[in-house]
Design a protein around this motif. Sequence first.
Motif, PDB file in Angstrom:
ATOM      1  N   ALA A  88       0.826  -1.209   0.000  1.00 16.42           N
ATOM      2  CA  ALA A  88       0.000   0.000   0.000  1.00 16.42           C
ATOM      3  C   ALA A  88       0.863   1.263   0.000  1.00 16.42           C
ATOM      4  CB  ALA A  88      -0.928  -0.005   1.206  1.00 16.42           C
ATOM      5  N   LEU A  89       1.977   1.222   0.735  1.00 16.81           N
ATOM      6  CA  LEU A  89       2.871   2.374   0.822  1.00 16.81           C
ATOM      7  C   LEU A  89       3.484   2.682  -0.542  1.00 16.81           C
ATOM      8  CD1 LEU A  89       3.762   4.127   3.302  1.00 16.81           C
ATOM      9  CD2 LEU A  89       5.856   2.761   3.350  1.00 16.81           C
ATOM     10  N   LEU A  90       3.943   1.648  -1.238  1.00 17.81           N
ATOM     11  CA  LEU A  90       4.559   1.846  -2.553  1.00 17.81           C
ATOM     12  C   LEU A  90       3.520   2.229  -3.598  1.00 17.81           C
ATOM     13  CD1 LEU A  90       7.124  -1.115  -2.575  1.00 17.81           C
ATOM     14  CD2 LEU A  90       7.588   1.302  -2.235  1.00 17.81           C
ATOM     15  N   ALA A  91       2.325   1.681  -3.468  1.00 11.25           N
ATOM     16  CA  ALA A  91       1.270   2.008  -4.425  1.00 11.25           C
ATOM     17  C   ALA A  91       0.821   3.456  -4.317  1.00 11.25           C
ATOM     18  CB  ALA A  91       0.071   1.077  -4.225  1.00 11.25           C
ATOM     19  N   ALA A  92       1.029   4.067  -3.150  1.00  8.67           N
ATOM     20  CA  ALA A  92       0.611   5.450  -2.931  1.00  8.67           C
ATOM     21  C   ALA A  92       1.554   6.457  -3.575  1.00  8.67           C
ATOM     22  CB  ALA A  92       0.512   5.733  -1.434  1.00  8.67           C
ATOM     23  N   VAL A  93       2.733   6.005  -4.025  1.00  7.02           N
ATOM     24  CA  VAL A  93       3.685   6.921  -4.657  1.00  7.02           C
ATOM     25  C   VAL A  93       3.139   7.348  -6.013  1.00  7.02           C
ATOM     26  CG1 VAL A  93       6.022   7.207  -5.524  1.00  7.02           C
ATOM     27  CG2 VAL A  93       5.618   5.822  -3.488  1.00  7.02           C
ATOM     28  N   PRO A 149       1.099  12.330 -15.906  1.00  3.98           N
ATOM     29  CA  PRO A 149      -0.305  12.504 -15.511  1.00  3.98           C
ATOM     30  C   PRO A 149      -1.269  11.574 -16.237  1.00  3.98           C
ATOM     31  CG  PRO A 149       0.475  14.365 -16.833  1.00  3.98           C
ATOM     32  CD  PRO A 149       1.671  13.539 -16.499  1.00  3.98           C
ATOM     33  N   ARG A 150      -0.925  11.178 -17.467  1.00  2.00           N
ATOM     34  CA  ARG A 150      -1.815  10.266 -18.195  1.00  2.00           C
ATOM     35  C   ARG A 150      -1.830   8.878 -17.556  1.00  2.00           C
ATOM     36  NH1 ARG A 150       0.784  11.252 -24.024  1.00  2.00           N
ATOM     37  NH2 ARG A 150       2.590  11.169 -22.649  1.00  2.00           N
ATOM     38  N   VAL A 151      -0.646   8.419 -17.156  1.00  2.00           N
ATOM     39  CA  VAL A 151      -0.566   7.116 -16.484  1.00  2.00           C
ATOM     40  C   VAL A 151      -1.199   7.205 -15.098  1.00  2.00           C
ATOM     41  CG1 VAL A 151       1.001   5.328 -15.633  1.00  2.00           C
ATOM     42  CG2 VAL A 151       1.527   6.529 -17.769  1.00  2.00           C
ATOM     43  N   GLU A 152      -0.940   8.300 -14.395  1.00  2.00           N
ATOM     44  CA  GLU A 152      -1.486   8.488 -13.054  1.00  2.00           C
ATOM     45  C   GLU A 152      -3.015   8.488 -13.069  1.00  2.00           C
ATOM     46  OE1 GLU A 152      -1.702   9.267  -8.933  1.00  2.00           O
ATOM     47  OE2 GLU A 152      -0.045   8.549 -10.182  1.00  2.00           O
ATOM     48  N   ARG A 207      -4.296   4.641 -13.522  1.00  2.00           N
ATOM     49  CA  ARG A 207      -3.901   3.537 -12.641  1.00  2.00           C
ATOM     50  C   ARG A 207      -4.949   3.299 -11.549  1.00  2.00           C
ATOM     51  NH1 ARG A 207      -0.196   4.425  -7.829  1.00  2.00           N
ATOM     52  NH2 ARG A 207      -0.538   6.572  -7.154  1.00  2.00           N
ATOM     53  N   ASP A 208      -5.021   2.050 -11.124  1.00  2.00           N
ATOM     54  CA  ASP A 208      -6.004   1.645 -10.120  1.00  2.00           C
ATOM     55  C   ASP A 208      -5.333   1.628  -8.749  1.00  2.00           C
ATOM     56  OD1 ASP A 208      -8.224   0.695  -8.820  1.00  2.00           O
ATOM     57  OD2 ASP A 208      -7.849  -1.412  -9.343  1.00  2.00           O
ATOM     58  N   PHE A 209      -5.519   2.705  -7.996  1.00  2.00           N
ATOM     59  CA  PHE A 209      -4.911   2.795  -6.671  1.00  2.00           C
ATOM     60  C   PHE A 209      -5.992   2.782  -5.606  1.00  2.00           C
ATOM     61  CE2 PHE A 209      -3.713   5.919  -3.247  1.00  2.00           C
ATOM     62  CZ  PHE A 209      -2.989   5.003  -2.497  1.00  2.00           C
TER      63      PHE A 209
END
Length: 331
Positions: free
Chosen positions: A261-266, A271-274, A277-279
Motif C-alpha cells: 500500500a505504501l509503494l502504491a501510494a507513490v 499525468p496520463r498514467v497516473e 492507474r487503479d490505486f
Amino acid sequence: MSAAASEAPLLEVRGLAMHFPVSEGVVLSRKIGDVKAVDGVDFTIGRGETLGLVGESGCGKTTTGRCILRLETPTAGQILFDGQDISHMGRKDLVGLRRRMQVIFQDPYSSLNPRMKVGDIIGEPIKVHGVEPDVRKRDARVRELLSVCGLDPKFADRYPHEMSGGQRQRVGIARALALDPEFIVCDEAVSALDVSIQAQIVNLLEDLRERFNLTYLFIAHDLSVVRHLCQRVAVMYLGRIVEMAAVDELFDNPLHPYTQALLAAVPIPDPRVEATRDFRPAPGEVPSPINPPSGCVFHPRCPKAVENCKRARPVLRELRPGHWVACSEVN
C-alpha cells in the motif's frame, strides 16, 4: 537479520521499545496509559552501510533514532554499538560514545543556533570534546569541513539567517562530521528542502559515506530518496517493523500488505498514467499508539487479514534470503 557484510555489524538493535507514560490531572496526576511509540524493533546495520527506515508520520522512526543516539533511554531492549550494549549506559560513559555517533536533524532552520556564527557552530563539538584545543588549528578544521561539504570556507563568519536552507543543512552535516564519527542518524535530513536541493544533499551524503566509510541510519518518508541512497530498507508501522529487505528487492517485490500500500501510494510523474492507474489506499485510519490493536497492528486495515491476525503478533520471518516479513499470511 545480520547485515550483508561478513564482519560483525556496527549496530544491532534487539527488541527495542520506547513507551511514553500518559497521565491525567494537574495536582494529583495519575498514569492512565502509555504511548507505545516503539514496540519491539529488531535490525542490524553493517559497517559502511545505509539502512533506510521508512513509514508514515507517527510510526516511531524518529523515536527509534533518538533511542539509538541515547537522547532517550529506551523502556526495554538492547542497543549494541560495536558489540557494546549502550541501552542503559551512564552519562559519563556516553561522553566517549558521542564522538562516534552523530545526527543530522530534519529542520536546518531550528537546529542551528541563530546567535552563533557558522564557524562557532561547527567548532563547538571539537572544543567541547577537547579534540583540538589550539584555536588556529580548530578554525582550520572548521574551514576544511565547510569545503568538504561544498561551502565556501568564508561562510564560517556568517550567521545561519544569512544562508539558504540547503546551505544550512550543509552546515548541519559539517557539524556532524566535526568529530570524525563512524555512525550518523539522518533524521529526515532532506525533507525540508526543495527537490533540486534534496538531490544535491543526497549526493553529498553518498560521497561522504564512501570517502569516510560512514554508516547511516536514514530516516525518511520519501521513498524515491531512500531507493537512491540506501542499501537496505526497513518499513515501520505503528512502532513495529513489518518488512525489511535489500532496497531493490523491497521495491520490486514487496510482500507485506502495508508495504504494498505504501509503494502504491507513490504518484507516477506522467499525468496520463497516473489518471488511469487503479490505486486503492488502505481503508480506515492509523490506530492510536496509546491503544494499538491486538495481534498484528495492521490487521484492522489489511485486505488479507484473517481471524488469527487479531490474536497472534507476527514475528519477522526470512521468507527469502535477506527478505524479512512480519505477516502470517505471506509465504
